[in-house]
Write a protein that holds these residues in place. Structure first.
Motif, PDB file in Angstrom:
ATOM      1  N   ILE A 120       0.838  -1.207   0.000  1.00  0.00           N
ATOM      2  CA  ILE A 120       0.000   0.000   0.000  1.00  0.00           C
ATOM      3  C   ILE A 120       0.873   1.258   0.000  1.00  0.00           C
ATOM      4  O   ILE A 120       0.615   2.214  -0.732  1.00  0.00           O
ATOM      5  N   ILE A 121       1.932   1.243   0.804  1.00  0.00           N
ATOM      6  CA  ILE A 121       2.824   2.414   0.824  1.00  0.00           C
ATOM      7  C   ILE A 121       3.412   2.664  -0.569  1.00  0.00           C
ATOM      8  O   ILE A 121       3.380   3.779  -1.077  1.00  0.00           O
ATOM      9  N   THR A 122       3.924   1.607  -1.200  1.00  0.00           N
ATOM     10  CA  THR A 122       4.547   1.817  -2.517  1.00  0.00           C
ATOM     11  C   THR A 122       3.521   2.252  -3.534  1.00  0.00           C
ATOM     12  O   THR A 122       3.820   3.077  -4.384  1.00  0.00           O
ATOM     13  N   PHE A 123       2.335   1.703  -3.461  1.00  0.00           N
ATOM     14  CA  PHE A 123       1.302   2.048  -4.439  1.00  0.00           C
ATOM     15  C   PHE A 123       1.000   3.545  -4.372  1.00  0.00           C
ATOM     16  O   PHE A 123       0.956   4.231  -5.393  1.00  0.00           O
ATOM     17  N   ILE A 124       0.822   4.046  -3.150  1.00  0.00           N
ATOM     18  CA  ILE A 124       0.483   5.465  -2.991  1.00  0.00           C
ATOM     19  C   ILE A 124       1.652   6.350  -3.416  1.00  0.00           C
ATOM     20  O   ILE A 124       1.516   7.236  -4.260  1.00  0.00           O
ATOM     21  N   ILE A 125       2.821   6.094  -2.829  1.00  0.00           N
ATOM     22  CA  ILE A 125       3.980   6.936  -3.145  1.00  0.00           C
ATOM     23  C   ILE A 125       4.302   6.878  -4.637  1.00  0.00           C
ATOM     24  O   ILE A 125       4.485   7.897  -5.297  1.00  0.00           O
ATOM     25  N   GLY A 126       4.358   5.666  -5.166  1.00  0.00           N
ATOM     26  CA  GLY A 126       4.758   5.491  -6.560  1.00  0.00           C
ATOM     27  C   GLY A 126       3.819   6.189  -7.528  1.00  0.00           C
ATOM     28  O   GLY A 126       4.260   6.910  -8.420  1.00  0.00           O
ATOM     29  N   ASN A 127       2.521   5.995  -7.346  1.00  0.00           N
ATOM     30  CA  ASN A 127       1.572   6.585  -8.279  1.00  0.00           C
ATOM     31  C   ASN A 127       1.553   8.103  -8.190  1.00  0.00           C
ATOM     32  O   ASN A 127       1.451   8.801  -9.193  1.00  0.00           O
ATOM     33  N   LEU A 128       1.691   8.597  -6.959  1.00  0.00           N
ATOM     34  CA  LEU A 128       1.704  10.047  -6.782  1.00  0.00           C
ATOM     35  C   LEU A 128       2.925  10.651  -7.470  1.00  0.00           C
ATOM     36  O   LEU A 128       2.828  11.634  -8.217  1.00  0.00           O
ATOM     37  N   LEU A 129       4.077  10.040  -7.253  1.00  0.00           N
ATOM     38  CA  LEU A 129       5.297  10.556  -7.870  1.00  0.00           C
ATOM     39  C   LEU A 129       5.224  10.458  -9.390  1.00  0.00           C
ATOM     40  O   LEU A 129       5.617  11.379 -10.096  1.00  0.00           O
ATOM     41  N   GLY A 130       4.701   9.336  -9.866  1.00  0.00           N
ATOM     42  CA  GLY A 130       4.585   9.161 -11.308  1.00  0.00           C
ATOM     43  C   GLY A 130       3.699  10.238 -11.920  1.00  0.00           C
ATOM     44  O   GLY A 130       3.992  10.787 -12.981  1.00  0.00           O
ATOM     45  N   ALA A 131       2.600  10.553 -11.214  1.00  0.00           N
ATOM     46  CA  ALA A 131       1.687  11.576 -11.710  1.00  0.00           C
ATOM     47  C   ALA A 131       2.365  12.940 -11.688  1.00  0.00           C
ATOM     48  O   ALA A 131       2.238  13.733 -12.626  1.00  0.00           O
ATOM     49  N   LEU A 132       3.115  13.199 -10.633  1.00  0.00           N
ATOM     50  CA  LEU A 132       3.772  14.501 -10.509  1.00  0.00           C
ATOM     51  C   LEU A 132       4.855  14.696 -11.559  1.00  0.00           C
ATOM     52  O   LEU A 132       5.168  15.822 -11.943  1.00  0.00           O
ATOM     53  N   MET A 133       5.427  13.577 -12.032  1.00  0.00           N
ATOM     54  CA  MET A 133       6.459  13.696 -13.061  1.00  0.00           C
ATOM     55  C   MET A 133       5.904  14.280 -14.348  1.00  0.00           C
ATOM     56  O   MET A 133       6.621  14.916 -15.100  1.00  0.00           O
ATOM     57  N   VAL A 134       4.645  13.981 -14.594  1.00  0.00           N
ATOM     58  CA  VAL A 134       4.051  14.407 -15.853  1.00  0.00           C
ATOM     59  C   VAL A 134       3.329  15.736 -15.699  1.00  0.00           C
ATOM     60  O   VAL A 134       3.256  16.537 -16.623  1.00  0.00           O
ATOM     61  N   PHE A 215       8.439   1.178  -9.963  1.00  0.00           N
ATOM     62  CA  PHE A 215       7.597   0.428 -10.891  1.00  0.00           C
ATOM     63  C   PHE A 215       6.273   1.152 -11.098  1.00  0.00           C
ATOM     64  O   PHE A 215       5.809   1.339 -12.215  1.00  0.00           O
ATOM     65  N   TRP A 216       5.667   1.574  -9.983  1.00  0.00           N
ATOM     66  CA  TRP A 216       4.391   2.284 -10.069  1.00  0.00           C
ATOM     67  C   TRP A 216       4.579   3.641 -10.704  1.00  0.00           C
ATOM     68  O   TRP A 216       3.756   4.081 -11.511  1.00  0.00           O
ATOM     69  N   ALA A 217       5.673   4.320 -10.316  1.00  0.00           N
ATOM     70  CA  ALA A 217       5.901   5.667 -10.849  1.00  0.00           C
ATOM     71  C   ALA A 217       6.054   5.621 -12.362  1.00  0.00           C
ATOM     72  O   ALA A 217       5.450   6.422 -13.080  1.00  0.00           O
ATOM     73  N   LEU A 218       6.819   4.661 -12.848  1.00  0.00           N
ATOM     74  CA  LEU A 218       7.031   4.550 -14.291  1.00  0.00           C
ATOM     75  C   LEU A 218       5.716   4.254 -15.017  1.00  0.00           C
ATOM     76  O   LEU A 218       5.412   4.863 -16.044  1.00  0.00           O
ATOM     77  N   GLY A 219       4.938   3.326 -14.454  1.00  0.00           N
ATOM     78  CA  GLY A 219       3.662   2.978 -15.069  1.00  0.00           C
ATOM     79  C   GLY A 219       2.726   4.174 -15.102  1.00  0.00           C
ATOM     80  O   GLY A 219       2.091   4.472 -16.117  1.00  0.00           O
TER      81      GLY A 219
END
Lengths: 335, 303
Positions: A120-134, A215-219
């Motif tokens: 759950i921690i990675t899912f939240i952090i990763g997706n948020l960071l991935g979104a912020l990258m774009v 992984f999540w951030a890239l996706g």
């Protein structure tokens, strides 16, 4: 709300059953192809454990009988299937006569706990960071920093585990080296125990988190790029909605859906990765149980643990496949 | 902007920017991977392997007086240090890194070939074949490869690098299969395929001469991703003490280090250098993959 057609559920159920069946059969067949005789191994351990094995022929015959090895293969297999369905994995050969199911029941909560928290921690952090990258309004520093951190993505969790352990346990004695809770703490529903569990679980969880959030951030990055050009995003901007509102309610909300499917698949990969993390940190979950069983070739335990992990993965995939159409109305089944 | 106003340097920069294959990520990634391969190839030539290796490829305990060099941090003779039995870490890496890469590349190649075959079958034949292949790939995705490999290993004891690669290949064919199937389905109706069919080309010709070349960029990405997965799986096994017992691999060196208490005894070089080398390998693979992504998907290039 969309209704899920019965045919789809049936289809998924079929795949679920087939997966579990094939996996269980593989786990049963492979040891039988092996040149190693489990009874030999057991006898060897008894002999090494002290004393002479007087009448080894008779003991072997008796062991064979008690493990059902004297019956025809097809009977053995059918019995195995019947027992496995009822979660009866037999008795451990190494810590005879503890039932394997009991050992698994003791280890399972630790693994599931560690896994869910880190996932759950990675899912939240990763997706948020991935979104912020774009996102066009995110600070420039983030756009530089995230790709730099991303190199961790490709490192297996075991290596990050080693590194964290070296830095934060061996060099800086901030965290305990091994175990799931302190030796002087009584397991139970106490605040002290809970604190000890969190404290001991921190490094193992972190070693999974830092290598999987990428992984999540890239996706998410890839998904956000597509969402960015969609008409509804353009319209939302033209309407003059707040930037953050657009980010969360329009962009992330639409981009995240495929990530949820990935979430279920990740459970399987994570369990395997976690076996290694648990082994390094001597964390008493399924991974350690499996590792200890490999060391002494305790096949009932190896089979039982593998079966439960595969069942968990298959169930997770099944559930997400069912839930998915409910959160994404664009998915139509059978159409 | 007029051509006249550009300096030669600007023109060169423009050209470089125009050629997607000169992608910095791709070049850096390939550079790192080539560096590791060079270490494996040239290392044997330039590094005195005889000191620590017997002909069988397994380190032996070195010459007389070995006691002084056991578990030593880097020196001139052993720049990356030695392990507790006096084996030179650099020599272990020179042999171990190509072994780890070999497993990853071989597993991925086999998985890829399987994937191409099954993907085309599913996409072209459809119907029953498609159903069977799809369910099969769904099933294999759910089963964690490490677990099956653990069972195989526990049952058989020692296996070779090639057998390990073969086993891992059984788990990395799904993504190329899905990719090819989806592409075949969408390409089947494309103009050039129709043309080829009208001109009387055989199915075989259409599949491998017309369609396959178009899939190459995707297949490369899938291939690299599978190499990574295969190496991660192999390292996982090795760190559990499984995998080939008589050949050094990077995971095996780490396993030996953990098992001999290198973490507690602060012998960081023993597990540290193989870990760093593995990390470099993974970063190289990741960069190549990201680079290929950008080459084949112009939308990503602007970011």
């Amino acid at each position: 709300m969309t209704r899920i057609p019965l045919g789809y559920i049936g289809n998924r159920l079929f795949t679920l059953a087939l997966t579990v069946f094939i996996a269980a059969t593989l786990i049963w067949i492979i040891p039988r192809l092996s040149p190693v005789d489990p009874v030999d191994v057991m006898l060897g351990r008894m002999a090494a454990g002290g004393g002479t094995v007087a009448d080894s022929e008779a003991i072997m015959a008796q062991l064979r009988e008690s493990f059902g090895l004297d019956r025809p293969l097809i009977v053995q297999y059918l019995l195995y299937v019947k027992n496995t369905v009822t979660f009866d994995f037999g008795l451990s050969t190494a810590s005879f006569p503890t039932p394997v199911a009991e050992m698994i029941a003791r280890a399972l909560p630790w693994t599931v706990g560690l896994m869910m928290v880190s996932l759950i921690i990675t899912f939240i952090i990763g997706n948020l960071l991935g979104a912020l990258m774009v996102w066009e309004h995110s600070p420039g520093l983030l756009k530089v920093a995230i790709p730099a951190v991303m190199i961790f993505t490709s490192i297996p969790p075991i290596l990050s585990g080693l590194l964290l352990m070296y830095v934060f346990s061996s060099q800086l004695p901030w965290f305990p080296l091994t175990g799931a809770y302190g030796l002087n703490v009584e397991p139970g529903w106490s605040l002290e125990f809970a604190g000890s569990v969190l404290y001991h679980g921190f490094l193992p969880a972190m070693s999974i988190v830092i290598v999987t959030f990428g992984f999540w951030a890239l996706g998410m990055r890839g998904l956000m790029i597509t969402v960015q050009g969609e008409d509804y995003t353009v319209l939302a901007k033209a309407k003059g909605l707040k930037k953050r509102y657009i980010l969360y309610q329009y962009m992330i909300r639409n981009a995240i859906l495929p990530q949820i499917t990935a979430f279920a698949l990740k459970i399987g990969m994570l369990v395997a990765g976690q076996v290694l993390v648990e082994r390094i940190f001597s964390y008493n979950g399924m991974g350690k149980l499996l590792y200890d069983a490999i060391l002494v070739q305790d096949f009932p335990v190896i089979q039982g643990v593998s079966f439960v992990i595969i069942l968990m993965t298959a169930l997770a995939v099944f559930l997400v496949d069912l839930i998915y159409p409910l959160i994404d109305p664009r998915i139509r089944h059978g159409g | 902007m007029s051509d006249v106003a550009m300096t030669r340097r600007q023109k060169r920069r423009m050209r470089r920017f125009d050629n997607p294959w000169l992608n910095p990520k791709l070049i850096w990634g390939l550079g790192l991977l080539l560096g590791i391969i060079a270490l494996g190839l040239l290392g044997r030539v330039f590094w005195d392997m005889d000191l620590v290796f017997t002909g069988a490829g397994m380190p032996r305990q070195g010459p007389v007086g070995i006691e002084n060099i056991r578990g030593q941090v880097g020196t001139l003779a052993h720049p990356l240090g030695t392990d507790v039995s006096g084996k030179d870490i650099l020599a272990l890496l020179i042999v171990g890194a190509p072994n780890s890469l070999y497993v990853g590349v071989l597993a991925s190649l086999i998985g890829m070939s399987l994937g191409i075959f099954l993907g085309f079958s599913a996409g072209f034949l459809g119907g029953r074949t498609d159903d069977v292949i799809r369910v099969g790939s769904d099933v294999m995705i759910t089963i964690p490869p490490l677990l099956i490999l653990v069972v195989v290993q526990a049952a058989f004891g020692d296996i070779s690098l090639t057998l390990m690669a073969l086993l891992i290949a059984g788990f990395v064919w799904q993504s190329p299969t899905r990719l090819i199937r989806a592409q075949v389905l969408s390409m089947r109706e494309a103009g050039y395929v129709q043309m080829a069919r009208l001109s009387g080309a055989s199915t075989f010709h259409i599949m491998f001469r017309e369609m396959l070349p178009n899939l190459v960029p995707y297949l490369f990405g899938s291939f690299i991703a599978n190499v990574t997965t295969s190496i991660v799986t192999a390292v996982g096994l090795e760190v559990l003490g499984l995998g080939p017992q008589r050949v050094p691999t990077l995971g095996r060196v780490i396993y030996d280090a953990i098992n001999s208490g290198a973490l507690i005894q602060n012998m960081w070089w023993w597990w540290g250098f193989p870990t760093i080398l593995l990390a470099v390998m993974f970063i190289g693979l990741l960069l190549v993959n990201l680079g290929l992504d950008e080459v084949s998907n112009p939308r990503l290039r602007r970011l």
